[in-house]
Every structure is written in structure tokens, then in C-alpha cells.
Write a protein that holds these residues in place. Structure first.
Motif, PDB file in Angstrom:
ATOM      1  N   UNK A  56       0.833  -1.208   0.000  1.00 42.63           N
ATOM      2  CA  UNK A  56       0.000   0.000   0.000  1.00 42.63           C
ATOM      3  C   UNK A  56       0.866   1.257   0.000  1.00 42.63           C
ATOM      4  N   UNK A  57       1.973   1.230   0.741  1.00 45.66           N
ATOM      5  CA  UNK A  57       2.876   2.375   0.788  1.00 45.66           C
ATOM      6  C   UNK A  57       3.602   2.546  -0.536  1.00 45.66           C
ATOM      7  N   UNK A  58       3.984   1.444  -1.150  1.00 48.00           N
ATOM      8  CA  UNK A  58       4.660   1.521  -2.447  1.00 48.00           C
ATOM      9  C   UNK A  58       3.739   2.129  -3.507  1.00 48.00           C
ATOM     10  N   UNK A  59       2.466   1.765  -3.453  1.00 47.72           N
ATOM     11  CA  UNK A  59       1.506   2.324  -4.412  1.00 47.72           C
ATOM     12  C   UNK A  59       1.366   3.828  -4.224  1.00 47.72           C
ATOM     13  N   UNK A  60       1.381   4.289  -2.977  1.00 51.99           N
ATOM     14  CA  UNK A  60       1.308   5.730  -2.721  1.00 51.99           C
ATOM     15  C   UNK A  60       2.548   6.445  -3.230  1.00 51.99           C
ATOM     16  N   UNK A  63       2.193   7.200  -6.765  1.00 53.80           N
ATOM     17  CA  UNK A  63       1.322   8.366  -6.953  1.00 53.80           C
ATOM     18  C   UNK A  63       2.094   9.656  -6.691  1.00 53.80           C
ATOM     19  N   UNK A  64       2.925   9.645  -5.659  1.00 54.52           N
ATOM     20  CA  UNK A  64       3.723  10.827  -5.340  1.00 54.52           C
ATOM     21  C   UNK A  64       4.656  11.173  -6.496  1.00 54.52           C
ATOM     22  N   UNK A  65       5.332  10.176  -7.044  1.00 51.76           N
ATOM     23  CA  UNK A  65       6.270  10.426  -8.148  1.00 51.76           C
ATOM     24  C   UNK A  65       5.543  10.899  -9.402  1.00 51.76           C
ATOM     25  N   UNK A  66       4.293  10.459  -9.577  1.00 55.32           N
ATOM     26  CA  UNK A  66       3.507  10.940 -10.717  1.00 55.32           C
ATOM     27  C   UNK A  66       3.121  12.401 -10.520  1.00 55.32           C
ATOM     28  N   UNK A  69       7.027  14.701 -10.745  1.00 59.04           N
ATOM     29  CA  UNK A  69       7.894  13.904 -11.627  1.00 59.04           C
ATOM     30  C   UNK A  69       9.387  14.231 -11.516  1.00 59.04           C
ATOM     31  N   UNK A  70       9.724  15.351 -10.904  1.00 59.61           N
ATOM     32  CA  UNK A  70      11.144  15.700 -10.755  1.00 59.61           C
ATOM     33  C   UNK A  70      11.758  15.062  -9.504  1.00 59.61           C
ATOM     34  N   UNK A  71      10.909  14.428  -8.688  1.00 58.50           N
ATOM     35  CA  UNK A  71      11.398  13.810  -7.452  1.00 58.50           C
ATOM     36  C   UNK A  71      11.293  12.287  -7.571  1.00 58.50           C
ATOM     37  N   UNK A 331       6.811  13.913   2.908  1.00 54.94           N
ATOM     38  CA  UNK A 331       6.204  13.709   4.220  1.00 54.94           C
ATOM     39  C   UNK A 331       4.774  14.226   4.236  1.00 54.94           C
ATOM     40  N   UNK A 332       4.572  15.391   3.627  1.00 54.11           N
ATOM     41  CA  UNK A 332       3.227  15.950   3.551  1.00 54.11           C
ATOM     42  C   UNK A 332       2.297  15.031   2.776  1.00 54.11           C
ATOM     43  N   UNK A 333       2.751  14.543   1.638  1.00 58.14           N
ATOM     44  CA  UNK A 333       1.926  13.692   0.783  1.00 58.14           C
ATOM     45  C   UNK A 333       1.551  12.387   1.482  1.00 58.14           C
ATOM     46  N   UNK A 334       2.519  11.754   2.117  1.00 61.19           N
ATOM     47  CA  UNK A 334       2.292  10.445   2.725  1.00 61.19           C
ATOM     48  C   UNK A 334       1.424  10.510   3.975  1.00 61.19           C
TER      49      UNK A 334
END
Length: 429
Positions: A56-60, A63-66, A69-71, A331-334
Motif C-alpha cells: 500500500x505504501x509503495x503504491x502511494x 502516486x507521489x512520483x507521478x 515527476x522531478x522527485x 512527508x506531507x503527501x504520505x
């Protein structure tokens, strides 16, 4: 096992303060970059269960990298039992530490005192703190600053077998420790099952200490309080539970035996956390009849207030990270409402944000059961860097007390003397 601050660690604090890239308090007050301009690679150490929670964390993270995209995120799953020493070793040496680490809430004060994690007030990591439940948010604070963002939370509660209580003629779970002992005796007499199985781990002693107005220490007064009258009362009650209410404790394998006895219907009540429920539901007492598992606050002591420790995990940012802005955004996103809802739905862990308790999330009986208990009884452990180390002498003497090798007062006096070695400048009393 956690240890206190060493001279070498203190030297590390000075070195980190001088050399960490953007690792001073000035980070919090500097103007953050526009999120779309933030770039770089960050490493994240995740301590969630590799098989059942990590996907579940890997899937998030995808989403964060999408979204950014520069991170790029270098994900590493580190076993919970290994992460403390691994992180402290890396942070101390300045080599190999992750940019963001998922940490047990009980370690926040120690990491902050050693200068290993960055204060997050005023950064992108902490945008809407008013949405966090007070209990989890308090675990992220140390000396007036916020060093983490609450991700998942938990506490201890009284789990009980409804059928066994009904069979014993008990209409509701016990509200006090005296009722707990009396009900345990009634259950044994009328059903043949034991009332409880006492967990001899010192962490599970905290509800007894707290509900009797006791604690390990009082930092504001620089006093060690583990041997005061309130603590003696708490440990006397624990000894009484062991002697009069509990199934015989196998001290060599207590946790597993406790779980087996409860889920198979040989024990009616346990002080336990939400992490145990998945296992509980595999036993014959609850398999296929989840509604037989009851949830209630831990009993209250003489002070009349039921209290249990706030547990769970926070996300913390490494003080020496070379990619602080990316770490803050991650950190904010997760820890956002959307992410917490996803995690709760997929893993059954409890969110730290009020807004994450959606109808779908609270349709999970475990989450619905623990939510009001968290709000009513959870409180943070004493905010001392050495708090983890204090559990070692407490646990050792607690077992001696339960086994009858020492009296309650003598065992606690010995514990207080060991605490004094870990808390320089503290007095006993």
C-alpha cells in the motif's frame, strides 16, 4: 533496546549542527520552493509489515512520483526491530541515513535531542496540523518544536470475548481494575475460562501506572516517580492480577501464549492493541464471528481515569538531508488525508487525521472499536530522550515482582536507582 545519550552522540550533535546541509532551525523559516520546481532523489525507510502493509505504501509512492515527476523516491523496507539502531548509527556517522524515516513515536524525543531529525514547524511537511488528533500530534513534539508528522496511531484497550462475559452473567466490561479482578474470578468460576492473561512486558504496565496517577518520571520537576506511592499502588494491583485473575504466565513466551489462549477462548479479556486483532480473528473464539470481539477502554485506577499510551508511527526528516524540500513534500503527501484513507482501507491501521475517518474507513470493526478509545484514553509517554532505556530496568524488576522474587516497594526502589543512572540531575521522590 534503546540506550541513553552517550558522549559520542553529543559530539555528533555538534558536528551535525555545523555540517548538515540545510539542517538547522533556519530551514523552518526559509522560504520554501514552489513544489513544481523541487527536484532530486530521496531515500525513504519504511518499517511497515513487508508482506501485508508495504504494498500500500509503495503504491502511494508511485502516486507521489507521478504528482512530482522531478522527485524520485528510493524506497527501502527496514524491519521495525532493526530500524532504531540502523538509523542512529547512520545519523551519528553522517553516512547512509535516509532522508525520511518512519519511526516509532516513542523514539521522537531521543532522535530530536541528538540532533538527528529536523524541526518541521513552518515547512511544507506541516501544513494543516489542526486536522490531526491531539494524541498523535503530541507524540511528535519535543521542547516546544515539532519533529515529526503523525502517520498511523494506536493505543492499548481492553479486548474481550462477549460470549464468555455473557455466559458468566457479566453485562458489560469492567470499568475499574477492581472490577476487572472480580469479573475474572467470576468468569473462571462460571465458565472455566480464565479472566485474563497478564502480559509481563513493561509497556503493558503503563495503563496501570497512568490510571493510578503514576508515571516513570516528571521532567518539569526533574524527579523520578517510579517508586512513589501511586506507582506502588499500580504495581500492587498488577501483582494481584497476576496472582488472582490471570492464567499462569509463561514468562519465556508470554506474548504468544497470551494470544493463543485468548483467540481460542481460554481467556476472556486482554489488554491489547489493534495490531493483535488480525491474529485474534484466526482463532476459534472469533473466526467467522468477528462480532464476538468486544472493545472497551482499559480499566481505571483509584484516580478514576482510564489512560493508555499513544503508540504508532510518525514520519521524520533527517537533519542532514541534502534534499530537504523534497523530503518535506514527501512527508506531507504520505500523511495527507487521502493517503491516510488509502492506508487505513488497505491495512486496517488507524489514521491520525480526523478527516480520514470516513464511513468506509470506520466500517472496519477494529478501527470503529479503537477510534473512541483513542480519543478518550490515549496519552503520550513521558517526553524524555531516555524513555526507551527506562523500560529495561523497569521490565527486569517488574518480572521479579510478578514472580515473587522481590516485594513491590523493593523492586520499584531498585528501578528508581537504575533510572537515576540514566537521568543525570534527577532526584528520587
Amino acid at each position: 533496546m534503546r540506550r541513553g545519550i552517550s558522549i559520542a552522540a553529543a559530539v555528533t550533535v555538534i558536528a551535525l549542527s555545523a555540517t548538515a546541509c540545510g539542517g538547522s532551525d533556519d530551514n523552518a523559516s526559509s522560504k520554501p520552493k514552489d513544489p513544481k520546481d523541487v527536484s532530486g532523489t530521496i531515500t525513504y525507510w519504511d518499517t511497515s509489515d513487508a508482506a501485508n502493509e508495504a504494498p500500500a505504501y509503495k503504491a502511494l509512492i508511485s502516486e507521489f512520483e507521478a504528482k512530482y515527476p522531478k522527485i524520485k523516491v528510493n524506497y527501502q523496507n527496514v524491519p521495525f526491530t532493526d530500524v532504531e539502531q540502523k538509523f542512529k548509527s547512520a545519523a551519528k556517522s553522517g553516512k547512509g541515513a535516509p532522508d525520511v524515516v518512519r519511526t516509532d513515536v516513542g523514539l521522537m524525543a531521543e532522535y530530536a535531542s541528538l540532533g538527528y531529525i529536523a524541526p518541521l514547524d513552518g515547512t511544507a511537511a506541516l501544513k494543516d496540523t489542526s486536522d490531526f488528533n491531539t494524541g498523535p500530534m503530541n507524540t511528535a513534539k519535543y521542547n516546544g518544536k515539532t519533529y515529526g508528522v503523525p502517520s498511523v496511531t494506536d493505543t492499548l484497550a481492553l479486548l474481550y470475548n462477549k460470549d464468555l462475559l455473557k455466559k458468566a452473567g457479566i453485562s458489560k466490561p469492567p470499568a475499574t481494575w477492581d472490577e476487572f479482578i472480580a469479573d475474572s474470578k467470576t468468569i473462571k468460576k462460571k465458565t472455566g475460562a480464565y479472566g485474563t492473561y497478564l502480559n509481563p512486558d513493561a509497556y503493558f504496565l503503563l495503563p496501570l501506572l497512568y490510571s493510578n496517577g503514576a508515571d516513570m518520571a516528571q521532567p518539569s520537576e526533574k524527579k523520578i516517580t517510579i517508586s512513589d506511592a501511586a506507582a506502588v499502588k499500580a504495581l500492587t494491583t498488577a501483582k494481584q492480577i497476576n496472582d488472582e485473575a490471570s492464567m499462569k504466565v509463561d514468562f519465556a513466551n508470554a506474548y504468544q501464549n497470551m494470544q493463543t489462549a485468548f483467540k481460542n477462548g481460554k481467556v476472556a479479556m486482554l489488554v491489547q492493541g489493534p495490531w493483535s486483532v488480525g491474529d485474534d480473528l484466526t482463532g476459534k473464539a472469533f473466526k467467522g464471528k468477528e462480532s464476538n470481539l468486544g472493545y472497551a477502554p482499559v480499566p481505571a485506577g483509584e484516580g478514576g481515569k482510564a489512560q493508555a499510551p499513544t503508540g504508532g508511527h510518525n514520519l521524520a526528516v533527517y537533519q542532514g538531508s541534502g534534499n530537504l524540500d523534497a523530503s518535506y513534500l514527501f512527508t506531507q503527501f504520505m500523511t495527507s488525508t487521502k493517503s491516510q484513507v488509502t492506508i487505513a482501507e488497505k491495512t486496517g491501521t488507524l489514521p491520525t487525521r480526523k478527516s480520514a475517518y470516513t464511513d468506509k474507513v470506520t466500517s472496519d470493526a477494529k478501527i470503529a472499536g479503537f477510534k473512541p478509545i483513542l480519543e478518550q484514553t490515549a496519552r503520550p509517554r513521558v517526553a524524555l530522550p531516555q524513555v526507551g532505556s527506562l523500560f529495561t530496568p523497569l521490565a527486569q524488576n517488574y518480572v521479579k515482582i510478578l514472580q515473587g522474587d522481590t516485594s513491590v516497594k523493593s523492586g520499584l526502589d531498585a528501578t528508581a536507582k537504575e533510572f537515576q543512572k540514566l537521568l543525570p540531575g534527577y532526584s528520587i521522590g
